[in-house]
Design an enzyme around this catalytic site. Structure first.
Site, mmCIF file in Angstrom:
data_model
loop_
_atom_site.group_PDB
_atom_site.id
_atom_site.type_symbol
_atom_site.label_atom_id
_atom_site.label_comp_id
_atom_site.label_asym_id
_atom_site.label_seq_id
_atom_site.Cartn_x
_atom_site.Cartn_y
_atom_site.Cartn_z
ATOM 1 N N LEU A 54 0.743 -1.281 0.160
ATOM 2 C CA LEU A 54 -0.191 0.085 -0.049
ATOM 3 C C LEU A 54 0.791 1.304 0.017
ATOM 4 O O LEU A 54 0.432 2.358 -0.287
ATOM 5 C CB LEU A 54 -1.080 0.013 1.296
ATOM 6 C CG LEU A 54 -1.802 -1.396 1.407
ATOM 7 C CD1 LEU A 54 -2.456 -1.050 2.793
ATOM 8 C CD2 LEU A 54 -2.590 -1.550 0.319
ATOM 9 N N TYR A 104 2.253 11.086 -11.234
ATOM 10 C CA TYR A 104 1.860 10.106 -10.517
ATOM 11 C C TYR A 104 1.051 8.549 -10.891
ATOM 12 O O TYR A 104 1.613 7.772 -10.560
ATOM 13 C CB TYR A 104 0.690 10.510 -9.396
ATOM 14 C CG TYR A 104 0.098 9.860 -8.510
ATOM 15 C CD1 TYR A 104 0.651 9.197 -7.518
ATOM 16 C CD2 TYR A 104 -1.377 9.516 -8.705
ATOM 17 C CE1 TYR A 104 -0.024 8.111 -6.702
ATOM 18 C CE2 TYR A 104 -1.883 8.523 -8.033
ATOM 19 C CZ TYR A 104 -1.303 7.943 -6.920
ATOM 20 O OH TYR A 104 -1.917 6.987 -6.211
ATOM 21 N N LYS A 108 2.585 4.808 -10.963
ATOM 22 C CA LYS A 108 1.679 3.769 -10.381
ATOM 23 C C LYS A 108 1.582 2.587 -11.520
ATOM 24 O O LYS A 108 1.594 1.282 -11.462
ATOM 25 C CB LYS A 108 0.286 4.267 -10.227
ATOM 26 C CG LYS A 108 0.207 4.793 -8.886
ATOM 27 C CD LYS A 108 0.385 3.777 -7.779
ATOM 28 C CE LYS A 108 -0.015 4.316 -6.099
ATOM 29 N NZ LYS A 108 0.457 3.142 -5.292
ATOM 30 N N GLY A 283 -49.215 14.688 38.717
ATOM 31 C CA GLY A 283 -50.457 14.852 38.601
ATOM 32 C C GLY A 283 -51.015 15.608 37.137
ATOM 33 O O GLY A 283 -52.346 15.527 36.976
ATOM 34 N N VAL A 284 -50.293 15.817 36.449
ATOM 35 C CA VAL A 284 -50.475 16.640 35.234
ATOM 36 C C VAL A 284 -50.824 15.562 34.109
ATOM 37 O O VAL A 284 -50.180 14.169 33.964
ATOM 38 C CB VAL A 284 -49.236 17.334 34.439
ATOM 39 C CG1 VAL A 284 -49.367 17.813 33.084
ATOM 40 C CG2 VAL A 284 -49.011 18.598 35.417
#
Length: 376
Positions: A54, A104, A108, A283-284
């Site tokens: 790599l 490049y 390669k 209580g709501v």
């Protein structure tokens, strides 16, 4: 045991590949880094069953570096293997630019030819991947990935430069690359071709890439999660988050408070509705309404509550008493008026899901008391 050598171990693909390889206890991973002595490379080559080659450069200060590293290191590897009469499997990370007329790409391509010649002369298994633009976590911004650069800049609240919004990109996700590389460990090469391909790639224009990343950035304001069934969007979302600084992982949500308690929206989705939560005082009672199409799920995660439902046109009330002692979800079907009442002395916390986003122009919410004896 399988002995593996990874050159370019400190690079983007190398780090991701090594992380997966090291999870398998049957694999011995040897790492060759940029500044390691060549004697270390030779030692690793002596025992290698497979070489993931790599290592490479694509933005050197001088063009000569392309040939020196991309072709030269490949020649060094091949020469040593031939001298030692060794033929490990070689998986080479090349680039689509190998078919282009630039320094490049030429370097390669020359490296590819060195490996193909080695295979022809020795019978070694050589697999070449001419990769398109690879993206994902740990990719260096401002180097060779527009995705990495855009993610980094947007995540750091900077403007990005777009020179050609209509330029088409071909992208491949790092996990797909790594998985294909890992498959090489166990799959016999099929056919006579040297070239291998990642099964899944994506095509997107530069402009659309930027638009998707801006929408991902804006999730913190809109709360709208993109359609993650689209794999490219899913992978871009994952990638973007990896560029956020650790001190910026959290973000506040707007809280809507009134005499009953508070309501906070958490997540929204055009495909999957929305998730929100509420606190409710002692209580709501909340709710006392129904929907024609919208459906919901209620889940009490703190405290105890009565969830009541009554089908429209029916006198029978159904009550579910739910609490954080036995977490459960109550489905709210359409056509059922429903309410939730805090029956403890402290605030309760309830998590909700609705199958659609709230639309103030079409709320699909109609007031109706659940308990008949509380109606006018």
């Amino acid at each position: 045991m399988i002995n593996v050598l990874v050159t370019g171990a400190g690079g983007f693909i190398g780090k991701n590949l090594i992380d997966v390889l090291q999870q398998d206890k049957k694999i011995i991973v040897n790492q060759y880094h940029r500044n390691d002595d060549v004697s270390q490379l030779y030692q690793y080559l002596n025992n290698a069953d497979i070489v993931y080659h790599l290592a490479g450069v694509n933005r050197p200060k001088e063009n000569e570096e392309f040939t020196k590293v991309n072709k030269g290191l490949t020649e060094t590897i091949v020469k040593y293997l031939k001298d030692q009469n060794k033929t490990p499997l070689i998986v080479f990370s090349s680039s689509r630019q190998a078919e282009m007329n630039n320094p490049y790409g030429q370097s390669k391509k020359e490296a590819e030819e060195v490996l193909k010649k080695f295979s022809i002369e020795t019978g070694a298994d050589v697999r070449i991947y001419q990769l398109p633009g690879v993206f994902g976590k740990w990719c260096k911004p401002h180097y060779n990935s527009v995705v990495a650069t855009f993610c980094h800049e947007i995540a750091h609240h900077r403007e990005i430069d777009i020179h050609d919004a209509d330029k088409m990109l071909e992208l491949v996700y790092i996990d797909d690359v790594v998985n294909s590389f890992i498959d090489c460990l166990y799959e016999k090469k099929m056919g006579k071709t040297f070239y291998q391909h990642i099964k899944q790639t994506f095509h997107i224009t530069v402009g659309e890439l930027a638009n998707r990343l801006y929408k991902i950035r804006d999730i913190r304001k809109s709360l709208i999660i993109p359609d993650l069934s689209d794999l490219l969007t899913k992978y871009l979302y994952t990638t973007y988050l990896s560029y956020i600084e650790p001190n910026d992982f959290s973000y506040r949500l707007p809280t809507h408070k009134d005499s009953r308690g508070s309501l906070i929206e958490l997540i929204k989705s055009h495909q999957a509705g929305q998730i929100f939560m509420s606190t409710t005082k002692k209580g709501v009672i909340r709710g006392n309404h129904y929907h024609h199409t919208k459906v919901e799920k209620f889940c009490v995660i703190k405290g105890t509550a009565n969830i009541k439902l009554r089908k429209i046109g029916n006198d029978k009330t159904i009550t579910y008493t739910v609490s954080d002692q036995n977490i459960e979800i109550v489905d709210i079907p359409p056509g059922y008026t429903h309410s939730i009442e805090n029956i403890t002395d402290e605030e309760i916390i309830v998590l909700f899901w609705a199958n659609e986003l709230f639309d103030p122009n079409n709320p699909d919410t109609f007031y109706l008391q659940v308990d008949r004896d509380k109606t006018d």
